[in-house]
Design a protein around this motif. Structure first.
Motif, mmCIF file in Angstrom:
data_model
loop_
_atom_site.group_PDB
_atom_site.id
_atom_site.type_symbol
_atom_site.label_atom_id
_atom_site.label_comp_id
_atom_site.label_asym_id
_atom_site.label_seq_id
_atom_site.Cartn_x
_atom_site.Cartn_y
_atom_site.Cartn_z
ATOM 1 N N GLU A 150 0.632 -0.994 0.284
ATOM 2 C CA GLU A 150 0.133 0.524 0.281
ATOM 3 C C GLU A 150 0.856 1.166 -0.540
ATOM 4 O OE1 GLU A 150 -4.057 -1.350 2.600
ATOM 5 O OE2 GLU A 150 -2.139 -0.160 3.632
ATOM 6 N N PHE A 151 2.275 1.620 0.613
ATOM 7 C CA PHE A 151 2.957 2.104 0.656
ATOM 8 C C PHE A 151 3.504 3.086 -0.459
ATOM 9 C CE2 PHE A 151 6.068 4.992 2.738
ATOM 10 C CZ PHE A 151 5.282 6.190 3.142
ATOM 11 N N ALA A 152 3.742 1.914 -0.750
ATOM 12 C CA ALA A 152 4.825 1.824 -2.509
ATOM 13 C C ALA A 152 3.773 2.232 -3.499
ATOM 14 C CB ALA A 152 5.111 0.331 -2.758
ATOM 15 N N VAL A 153 2.589 2.035 -3.544
ATOM 16 C CA VAL A 153 1.321 2.415 -4.833
ATOM 17 C C VAL A 153 1.752 4.072 -4.795
ATOM 18 C CG1 VAL A 153 -0.671 2.429 -4.570
ATOM 19 C CG2 VAL A 153 0.250 0.558 -5.168
ATOM 20 N N LEU A 154 1.165 4.253 -2.974
ATOM 21 C CA LEU A 154 1.273 5.541 -2.454
ATOM 22 C C LEU A 154 2.114 6.639 -2.998
ATOM 23 C CD1 LEU A 154 -1.196 5.579 0.945
ATOM 24 C CD2 LEU A 154 -1.932 6.452 -1.682
ATOM 25 N N GLU A 155 3.555 6.035 -2.767
ATOM 26 C CA GLU A 155 4.689 6.538 -2.584
ATOM 27 C C GLU A 155 4.901 6.888 -4.009
ATOM 28 O OE1 GLU A 155 9.287 5.569 -1.091
ATOM 29 O OE2 GLU A 155 7.835 4.113 -1.383
ATOM 30 N N ALA A 156 4.755 5.703 -4.521
ATOM 31 C CA ALA A 156 4.588 6.225 -6.588
ATOM 32 C C ALA A 156 3.973 7.206 -6.788
ATOM 33 C CB ALA A 156 4.286 4.703 -7.376
ATOM 34 N N LEU A 157 2.631 6.787 -6.330
ATOM 35 C CA LEU A 157 1.731 8.706 -7.096
ATOM 36 C C LEU A 157 2.165 9.410 -6.408
ATOM 37 C CD1 LEU A 157 -1.270 7.013 -6.021
ATOM 38 C CD2 LEU A 157 -0.445 7.153 -8.270
ATOM 39 N N ILE A 186 -2.715 -5.947 -7.676
ATOM 40 C CA ILE A 186 -2.761 -4.145 -7.558
ATOM 41 C C ILE A 186 -4.075 -3.764 -7.693
ATOM 42 C CG2 ILE A 186 -2.132 -3.801 -9.890
ATOM 43 C CD1 ILE A 186 -0.383 -2.058 -7.440
ATOM 44 N N THR A 187 -4.821 -4.589 -8.310
ATOM 45 C CA THR A 187 -5.770 -4.049 -7.763
ATOM 46 C C THR A 187 -6.224 -3.989 -6.974
ATOM 47 O OG1 THR A 187 -6.532 -5.156 -10.074
ATOM 48 C CG2 THR A 187 -8.370 -4.749 -8.840
ATOM 49 N N TYR A 188 -6.326 -5.112 -5.693
ATOM 50 C CA TYR A 188 -6.762 -5.217 -4.166
ATOM 51 C C TYR A 188 -6.424 -4.489 -3.636
ATOM 52 C CZ TYR A 188 -7.089 -7.222 0.447
ATOM 53 O OH TYR A 188 -6.573 -7.306 1.782
ATOM 54 N N ASP A 219 -7.851 -1.264 -4.399
ATOM 55 C CA ASP A 219 -9.014 -1.061 -3.717
ATOM 56 C C ASP A 219 -9.666 -0.946 -1.932
ATOM 57 O OD1 ASP A 219 -10.542 -2.432 -6.324
ATOM 58 O OD2 ASP A 219 -9.985 -4.476 -5.327
ATOM 59 N N LYS A 220 -7.844 -0.935 -1.217
ATOM 60 C CA LYS A 220 -7.514 -1.217 0.089
ATOM 61 C C LYS A 220 -8.107 0.461 0.465
ATOM 62 C CE LYS A 220 -7.746 -5.307 2.215
ATOM 63 N NZ LYS A 220 -9.636 -5.448 3.222
ATOM 64 N N ALA A 260 -10.848 2.406 -0.344
ATOM 65 C CA ALA A 260 -11.725 2.246 0.606
ATOM 66 C C ALA A 260 -11.160 3.270 1.756
ATOM 67 C CB ALA A 260 -11.983 0.960 1.479
ATOM 68 N N LYS A 261 -9.873 3.289 1.862
ATOM 69 C CA LYS A 261 -9.549 4.338 3.257
ATOM 70 C C LYS A 261 -9.862 5.826 2.868
ATOM 71 C CE LYS A 261 -5.816 1.287 5.163
ATOM 72 N NZ LYS A 261 -4.559 0.706 4.890
ATOM 73 N N GLY A 262 -10.276 6.198 1.415
ATOM 74 C CA GLY A 262 -10.007 7.652 0.734
ATOM 75 C C GLY A 262 -8.841 8.545 1.023
ATOM 76 N N LEU A 263 -7.751 7.218 0.040
ATOM 77 C CA LEU A 263 -6.249 7.727 -0.029
ATOM 78 C C LEU A 263 -5.705 7.619 -1.856
ATOM 79 C CD1 LEU A 263 -4.529 6.002 2.344
ATOM 80 C CD2 LEU A 263 -5.102 8.182 2.986
ATOM 81 N N LEU A 264 -6.726 6.944 -2.344
ATOM 82 C CA LEU A 264 -6.678 7.506 -3.749
ATOM 83 C C LEU A 264 -7.908 7.368 -4.184
ATOM 84 C CD1 LEU A 264 -7.067 4.543 -5.433
ATOM 85 C CD2 LEU A 264 -4.465 4.111 -4.326
#
Length: 140
Positions: free
Chosen positions: A37-44, A66-68, A71-72, A75-79
């Motif tokens: 999750e953090f890696a995806v946010l870091e990339a964005l 990556i889809t899962y 989704d998480k 749901a947390k409102g971060l992306l």
């Protein structure tokens, strides 16, 4: 003798990598996140809006997983996801304001943890090590 050094290097590198990954995982878990999750946010955070494929390639997570993860995070409102007007098969991913705020608060702290991991290595040694590891990583 060089074979013994190669084996020793492999063992030391593997143990070092595991220790670093555990330290980083512990830090990321402090923010209520998993590494993926953090890696995806870091990339964005570093590259801005991207396609699912670009993120998948950047963070080395296969497209099914990556889809899962997304989704998480959604749901947390971060992306959030937005469809591409030109190509319906393409979906863009971007951080929400809440996601940006989260990263602005946590990323500097996370970066400091990484700095601490490598604090005993000079900048020149880091450059040499980066070059060596890239060379080793290109071998098949």
């Amino acid at each position: 003798m060089s074979q013994n050094l190669s084996l020793k290097l492999f063992v030391v590198l593997t143990k070092s990598s595991k220790a670093i990954q555990e330290r980083i995982k512990k830090d990321i878990n402090n923010y209520g996140m998993y590494n993926s999750e953090f890696a995806v946010l870091e990339a964005l955070y570093s590259k801005g809006k991207q396609t699912v494929r670009q993120i998948s390639d950047a963070v080395l997570i296969n497209s099914g997983s990556i889809t899962y993860v997304m989704d998480k995070l959604e749901a947390k409102g971060l992306l959030e996801r937005t469809d591409c007007i030109e190509d319906r098969r393409v979906v863009y991913i971007q951080m929400t304001e809440e996601g940006k705020q989260f990263m602005e608060e946590t990323f500097p702290k996370h970066q400091q943890v990484i700095e601490n991991v490598f604090q005993d290595i000079t900048d020149n040694e880091k450059k040499v090590l980066i070059g060596l590891l890239k060379r080793v990583g290109k071998k098949e």
